[in-house]
Motif scaffolding. Structure first.
Motif, PDB file in Angstrom:
ATOM      1  N   THR A  95       0.837  -1.195   0.000  1.00 32.89           N
ATOM      2  CA  THR A  95       0.000   0.000   0.000  1.00 32.89           C
ATOM      3  C   THR A  95       0.877   1.252   0.000  1.00 32.89           C
ATOM      4  O   THR A  95       2.100   1.160   0.010  1.00 32.89           O
ATOM      5  CB  THR A  95      -0.935  -0.011   1.230  1.00 32.89           C
ATOM      6  OG1 THR A  95      -1.856   1.077   1.143  1.00 32.89           O
ATOM      7  CG2 THR A  95      -0.148   0.109   2.533  1.00 32.89           C
ATOM      8  N   TRP A  96       0.227   2.414   0.040  1.00 36.15           N
ATOM      9  CA  TRP A  96       0.970   3.677   0.124  1.00 36.15           C
ATOM     10  C   TRP A  96       1.706   3.758   1.457  1.00 36.15           C
ATOM     11  O   TRP A  96       1.337   3.105   2.426  1.00 36.15           O
ATOM     12  CB  TRP A  96       0.039   4.881  -0.075  1.00 36.15           C
ATOM     13  CG  TRP A  96      -1.111   4.968   0.885  1.00 36.15           C
ATOM     14  CD1 TRP A  96      -2.390   4.532   0.666  1.00 36.15           C
ATOM     15  CD2 TRP A  96      -1.106   5.516   2.211  1.00 36.15           C
ATOM     16  NE1 TRP A  96      -3.161   4.770   1.778  1.00 36.15           N
ATOM     17  CE2 TRP A  96      -2.399   5.379   2.740  1.00 36.15           C
ATOM     18  CE3 TRP A  96      -0.127   6.112   2.994  1.00 36.15           C
ATOM     19  CZ2 TRP A  96      -2.749   5.810   4.011  1.00 36.15           C
ATOM     20  CZ3 TRP A  96      -0.465   6.540   4.276  1.00 36.15           C
ATOM     21  CH2 TRP A  96      -1.772   6.389   4.766  1.00 36.15           C
ATOM     22  N   CYS A  97       2.747   4.576   1.461  1.00 30.89           N
ATOM     23  CA  CYS A  97       3.534   4.793   2.675  1.00 30.89           C
ATOM     24  C   CYS A  97       4.000   6.239   2.701  1.00 30.89           C
ATOM     25  O   CYS A  97       4.360   6.798   1.667  1.00 30.89           O
ATOM     26  CB  CYS A  97       4.749   3.872   2.711  1.00 30.89           C
ATOM     27  SG  CYS A  97       5.869   4.206   4.099  1.00 30.89           S
ATOM     28  N   VAL A  98       4.003   6.817   3.870  1.00 29.12           N
ATOM     29  CA  VAL A  98       4.571   8.144   4.112  1.00 29.12           C
ATOM     30  C   VAL A  98       5.513   7.994   5.289  1.00 29.12           C
ATOM     31  O   VAL A  98       5.204   7.285   6.248  1.00 29.12           O
ATOM     32  CB  VAL A  98       3.460   9.171   4.433  1.00 29.12           C
ATOM     33  CG1 VAL A  98       4.041  10.481   4.945  1.00 29.12           C
ATOM     34  CG2 VAL A  98       2.572   9.391   3.216  1.00 29.12           C
ATOM     35  N   LEU A 163      -1.698  -3.056  10.096  1.00 28.41           N
ATOM     36  CA  LEU A 163      -0.547  -3.905  10.391  1.00 28.41           C
ATOM     37  C   LEU A 163      -0.858  -4.958  11.449  1.00 28.41           C
ATOM     38  O   LEU A 163      -0.169  -5.979  11.522  1.00 28.41           O
ATOM     39  CB  LEU A 163       0.651  -3.066  10.804  1.00 28.41           C
ATOM     40  CG  LEU A 163       1.264  -2.217   9.698  1.00 28.41           C
ATOM     41  CD1 LEU A 163       2.453  -1.424  10.217  1.00 28.41           C
ATOM     42  CD2 LEU A 163       1.657  -3.048   8.491  1.00 28.41           C
ATOM     43  N   ASN A 164      -1.897  -4.750  12.271  1.00 35.04           N
ATOM     44  CA  ASN A 164      -2.287  -5.802  13.211  1.00 35.04           C
ATOM     45  C   ASN A 164      -2.820  -7.012  12.449  1.00 35.04           C
ATOM     46  O   ASN A 164      -2.665  -8.142  12.886  1.00 35.04           O
ATOM     47  CB  ASN A 164      -3.362  -5.312  14.179  1.00 35.04           C
ATOM     48  CG  ASN A 164      -2.790  -4.433  15.263  1.00 35.04           C
ATOM     49  OD1 ASN A 164      -1.604  -4.483  15.573  1.00 35.04           O
ATOM     50  ND2 ASN A 164      -3.642  -3.603  15.839  1.00 35.04           N
ATOM     51  N   ARG A 165      -3.445  -6.766  11.304  1.00 32.03           N
ATOM     52  CA  ARG A 165      -4.033  -7.846  10.519  1.00 32.03           C
ATOM     53  C   ARG A 165      -3.008  -8.516   9.615  1.00 32.03           C
ATOM     54  O   ARG A 165      -2.934  -9.731   9.542  1.00 32.03           O
ATOM     55  CB  ARG A 165      -5.200  -7.309   9.674  1.00 32.03           C
ATOM     56  CG  ARG A 165      -5.957  -8.378   8.896  1.00 32.03           C
ATOM     57  CD  ARG A 165      -7.128  -7.809   8.130  1.00 32.03           C
ATOM     58  NE  ARG A 165      -6.757  -6.772   7.182  1.00 32.03           N
ATOM     59  CZ  ARG A 165      -6.232  -7.007   5.966  1.00 32.03           C
ATOM     60  NH1 ARG A 165      -6.011  -8.216   5.562  1.00 32.03           N
ATOM     61  NH2 ARG A 165      -5.933  -5.992   5.169  1.00 32.03           N
ATOM     62  N   ILE A 166      -2.185  -7.718   8.899  1.00 36.14           N
ATOM     63  CA  ILE A 166      -1.286  -8.318   7.904  1.00 36.14           C
ATOM     64  C   ILE A 166       0.144  -8.493   8.402  1.00 36.14           C
ATOM     65  O   ILE A 166       0.931  -9.180   7.764  1.00 36.14           O
ATOM     66  CB  ILE A 166      -1.298  -7.541   6.578  1.00 36.14           C
ATOM     67  CG1 ILE A 166      -0.687  -6.155   6.733  1.00 36.14           C
ATOM     68  CG2 ILE A 166      -2.701  -7.461   6.001  1.00 36.14           C
ATOM     69  CD1 ILE A 166      -0.425  -5.468   5.414  1.00 36.14           C
ATOM     70  N   GLY A 167       0.517  -7.865   9.526  1.00 35.05           N
ATOM     71  CA  GLY A 167       1.822  -8.084  10.134  1.00 35.05           C
ATOM     72  C   GLY A 167       2.943  -7.216   9.612  1.00 35.05           C
ATOM     73  O   GLY A 167       3.774  -6.764  10.367  1.00 35.05           O
ATOM     74  N   SER A 168       3.017  -6.986   8.305  1.00 39.57           N
ATOM     75  CA  SER A 168       4.109  -6.216   7.715  1.00 39.57           C
ATOM     76  C   SER A 168       3.579  -5.423   6.533  1.00 39.57           C
ATOM     77  O   SER A 168       2.646  -5.853   5.858  1.00 39.57           O
ATOM     78  CB  SER A 168       5.214  -7.159   7.237  1.00 39.57           C
ATOM     79  OG  SER A 168       6.162  -6.466   6.455  1.00 39.57           O
ATOM     80  N   SER A 169       4.216  -4.294   6.273  1.00 38.36           N
ATOM     81  CA  SER A 169       3.824  -3.486   5.121  1.00 38.36           C
ATOM     82  C   SER A 169       4.488  -3.966   3.839  1.00 38.36           C
ATOM     83  O   SER A 169       4.141  -3.529   2.755  1.00 38.36           O
ATOM     84  CB  SER A 169       4.193  -2.025   5.355  1.00 38.36           C
ATOM     85  OG  SER A 169       5.610  -1.898   5.346  1.00 38.36           O
ATOM     86  N   ALA A 170       5.462  -4.877   3.962  1.00 41.23           N
ATOM     87  CA  ALA A 170       6.189  -5.353   2.782  1.00 41.23           C
ATOM     88  C   ALA A 170       5.326  -6.350   2.003  1.00 41.23           C
ATOM     89  O   ALA A 170       4.738  -7.263   2.582  1.00 41.23           O
ATOM     90  CB  ALA A 170       7.505  -5.983   3.173  1.00 41.23           C
ATOM     91  N   ARG A 171       5.268  -6.144   0.701  1.00 45.01           N
ATOM     92  CA  ARG A 171       4.557  -7.083  -0.155  1.00 45.01           C
ATOM     93  C   ARG A 171       5.477  -8.234  -0.527  1.00 45.01           C
ATOM     94  O   ARG A 171       5.114  -9.390  -0.454  1.00 45.01           O
ATOM     95  CB  ARG A 171       4.046  -6.380  -1.412  1.00 45.01           C
ATOM     96  CG  ARG A 171       3.405  -7.329  -2.401  1.00 45.01           C
ATOM     97  CD  ARG A 171       2.802  -6.632  -3.592  1.00 45.01           C
ATOM     98  NE  ARG A 171       3.664  -5.574  -4.078  1.00 45.01           N
ATOM     99  CZ  ARG A 171       3.329  -4.769  -5.068  1.00 45.01           C
ATOM    100  NH1 ARG A 171       2.182  -4.888  -5.661  1.00 45.01           N
ATOM    101  NH2 ARG A 171       4.155  -3.822  -5.471  1.00 45.01           N
ATOM    102  N   ARG A 172       6.680  -7.901  -0.990  1.00 47.24           N
ATOM    103  CA  ARG A 172       7.636  -8.941  -1.360  1.00 47.24           C
ATOM    104  C   ARG A 172       9.053  -8.418  -1.164  1.00 47.24           C
ATOM    105  O   ARG A 172       9.290  -7.216  -1.188  1.00 47.24           O
ATOM    106  CB  ARG A 172       7.407  -9.426  -2.787  1.00 47.24           C
ATOM    107  CG  ARG A 172       7.690  -8.385  -3.821  1.00 47.24           C
ATOM    108  CD  ARG A 172       7.343  -8.844  -5.226  1.00 47.24           C
ATOM    109  NE  ARG A 172       6.863  -7.650  -5.909  1.00 47.24           N
ATOM    110  CZ  ARG A 172       5.978  -7.626  -6.852  1.00 47.24           C
ATOM    111  NH1 ARG A 172       5.450  -8.736  -7.269  1.00 47.24           N
ATOM    112  NH2 ARG A 172       5.597  -6.509  -7.398  1.00 47.24           N
TER     113      ARG A 172
END
Length: 183
Positions: A95-98, A163-172
């Protein structure tokens, strides 16, 4: 989208309210990142939002501290403490990041995939000194972040996901050869 910010405050309450309003504005991911970056510039917290224990670590490491996850899952805030010599794997995001640098300097190496997908091509680098804010949105957000200085750096990252749901912002993560950009 790099710009210096207003003087920092220690709390997150005003920033959370401002980001909530920015995310609610109709926009694509790049537009949302721009709105959230404006909110962070206006309400940049100080590094004192972290405890002295949270600022510690071994050289070459970084630690993330989750500061806020919006109840509806629309954004999360994380402080990252970069010890001298810390470096991430090359990655992109879901997703987007700032992000804004609260103290020190955060360095970023930028890449794109080769046409055949077998290598990464260097396309540039950025450095974000204390007070600088930047944002991005996929696609085209392949990068590596590092702290090349001999002092601790702290940055605040705001991601457009729960991030509580997916754990990390990294896709790959990318484990490909890196080639310099063609001139």
């Amino acid at each position: 989208m790099n710009t210096l910010t207003a003087p920092p405050t220690t709390g997150l309450d005003e920033l959370v309210i401002a980001v909530r309003a920015a995310v609610a504005r109709p926009a694509d991911w790049r537009g949302t990142a721009s709105h959230v970056a404006d909110a962070l510039r206006e309400h940049m917290p100080s590094p004192e939002l972290l405890t002295p224990d949270q600022l510690t670590g071994e050289p070459g490491t970084f630690r993330s501290h989750r500061l806020h996850v919006e109840p509806d899952g629309s954004f999360s805030m994380v402080a990252i403490v970069w010890q001298p010599g810390a470096v991430t794997l090359v990655h992109d995001h879901v997703t987007w990041c700032v992000f804004g640098t609260l103290t020190g300097v955060e360095y970023e190496d930028l890449y794109t995939l080769s046409e055949d997908g077998t290598a990464l091509i260097e396309v540039g680098s950025n450095h974000a000194p204390t007070g600088e804010v930047s944002g991005f949105a996929p696609p085209g957000d392949i990068h590596r972040v590092r702290n090349d200085s001999d002092t601790v750096a702290v940055s605040l990252h705001i991601y457009g996901t729960d991030l509580n749901r997916i754990g990390s912002s990294a896709r790959r993560y990318y484990d490909l050869p890196i080639r310099p950009a063609k001139l």
